[in-house]
Enzyme design. Sequence first.
Site, PDB file in Angstrom:
ATOM      1  CD  GLU A  77     -25.282 -14.362   2.733  1.00  0.00           C
ATOM      2  OE1 GLU A  77     -26.222 -14.005   3.475  1.00  0.00           O
ATOM      3  OE2 GLU A  77     -24.840 -15.515   2.699  1.00  0.00           O
ATOM      4  CB  CYS A 102     -25.228 -16.926  -0.562  1.00  0.00           C
ATOM      5  SG  CYS A 102     -26.798 -16.039  -0.666  1.00  0.00           S
ATOM      6  CG  HIS A 160     -29.394 -12.679  -5.087  1.00  0.00           C
ATOM      7  ND1 HIS A 160     -28.437 -13.086  -4.195  1.00  0.00           N
ATOM      8  CD2 HIS A 160     -30.578 -13.088  -4.589  1.00  0.00           C
ATOM      9  CE1 HIS A 160     -29.018 -13.740  -3.192  1.00  0.00           C
ATOM     10  NE2 HIS A 160     -30.326 -13.753  -3.406  1.00  0.00           N
ATOM     11  CB  CYS A 169     -31.941 -17.522   4.534  1.00  0.00           C
ATOM     12  SG  CYS A 169     -30.307 -18.184   4.819  1.00  0.00           S
ATOM     13  N   GLY A 216     -28.284 -16.964  -3.431  1.00  0.00           N
ATOM     14  CA  GLY A 216     -27.299 -16.412  -4.363  1.00  0.00           C
ATOM     15  C   GLY A 216     -26.919 -17.423  -5.435  1.00  0.00           C
TER      16      GLY A 216
HETATM   17  N1  LIG Z   1     -28.130 -11.935   3.616  1.00  0.00           N
HETATM   18  C1  LIG Z   1     -29.242 -12.309   2.809  1.00  0.00           C
HETATM   19  C2  LIG Z   1     -30.103 -13.351   3.475  1.00  0.00           C
HETATM   20  C3  LIG Z   1     -29.406 -14.665   3.703  1.00  0.00           C
HETATM   21  C4  LIG Z   1     -29.131 -15.451   2.410  1.00  0.00           C
HETATM   22  C5  LIG Z   1     -28.540 -16.797   2.729  1.00  0.00           C
HETATM   23  N2  LIG Z   1     -27.230 -16.832   3.206  1.00  0.00           N
HETATM   24  C6  LIG Z   1     -28.845 -17.847   1.683  1.00  0.00           C
HETATM   25  O1  LIG Z   1     -28.269 -18.945   1.830  1.00  0.00           O
HETATM   26  O2  LIG Z   1     -29.676 -17.642   0.820  1.00  0.00           O
HETATM   27  C7  LIG Z   1     -30.125 -11.094   2.493  1.00  0.00           C
HETATM   28  O3  LIG Z   1     -30.090 -10.092   3.243  1.00  0.00           O
HETATM   29  O4  LIG Z   1     -30.876 -11.161   1.511  1.00  0.00           O
END
Ligand SMILES: N[C@@H](CCC[C@H](N)C(=O)O)C(=O)O
Length: 279
Positions: free
Chosen positions: A215, A224, A166, A75, A227
């Site tokens: 997400e 994110c 992603h 994350c 992301g």
């Molecule tokens: N929901 C994502 C993990 C969290 C990503 C985060 N918000 C970021 O800032 O990178 C997943 O399940 O991969």
Amino acid sequence: MAIEFTKYHGLGNDFILIDNRSSLTPVLTPEKAVQWCDRHFGIGADGVIFALPGQNGTDYTMRIFNSDGSEPEMCGNGIRCLAVFLTELEGINRTKDKYSIHTLAGVIVPQLTDDGQVKVDMGEPRLLAEEIPTNLASSQVQVINHPLEVAGKTWDVTCVSMGNPHCITFVEDVAAVNLESIGSQFENHPVFPKKTNTEFIEVVNRNYLKMRVWERGAGITLACGTGACASLVAGVLNDKCDRTAMIELPGGTLEIEWSEIDNRIYMTGPAQRVFTGKY
Ligand SMILES: N[C@@H](CCC[C@H](N)C(=O)O)C(=O)O
């Protein structure tokens, strides 16, 4: 038993941080994390992050549960929050702090900067279909601008792993994307065996992108970090942006660089403590 926590956010992507330095086992179960993250019946957050002891020579370990209780590999916004949280826990000089943090995506190195931001060495992007993972192409092939049917429409997607998966689509107008209705259809599409995070990108110019995100395990969030990194990589692979760009999200802006020298991604952005409590 009440557990102490600190709430942080990175551009509105918000997390409950727990000091778990005395054990490698998180003090909360995934089921409890779901309850803590509930915005009506709990504290409210996009995830819970545990600061654990280091492993294999690293300073610390990060584990995170999404708000649905699933465990992602990494994350980006969360690791900036963790870096500031650790500085506050350890009480050491902010700008000299550079931590090696063991994650399920490998070793990640955040460093606090003089202007109060956090710059993170996010490692190298992974591009092969088997690394995403996706079965949109054969295992050793990259998925760049590849057609994908979702919600009765063909989208041209590019897939990038930053340790977590992603799926990126370039659009004319990011505000016009109906994320609420299509986000979960991308996330749960059968071509992604571990599900996927989904980013929609509008190119303003070669050094400025606008992004909205759905997400995996959390739904729509205000930002994110992984992301944004993956989207910059997708932009370069599709010749839509340069290797350094600002990425504007609903919660604010991140600076992302894909270094030509070492092939690593560097993400710079803020992390803000909100409040502390016991729950
Ligand atoms: N929901 C994502 C993990 C969290 C990503 C985060 N918000 C970021 O800032 O990178 C997943 O399940 O991969």
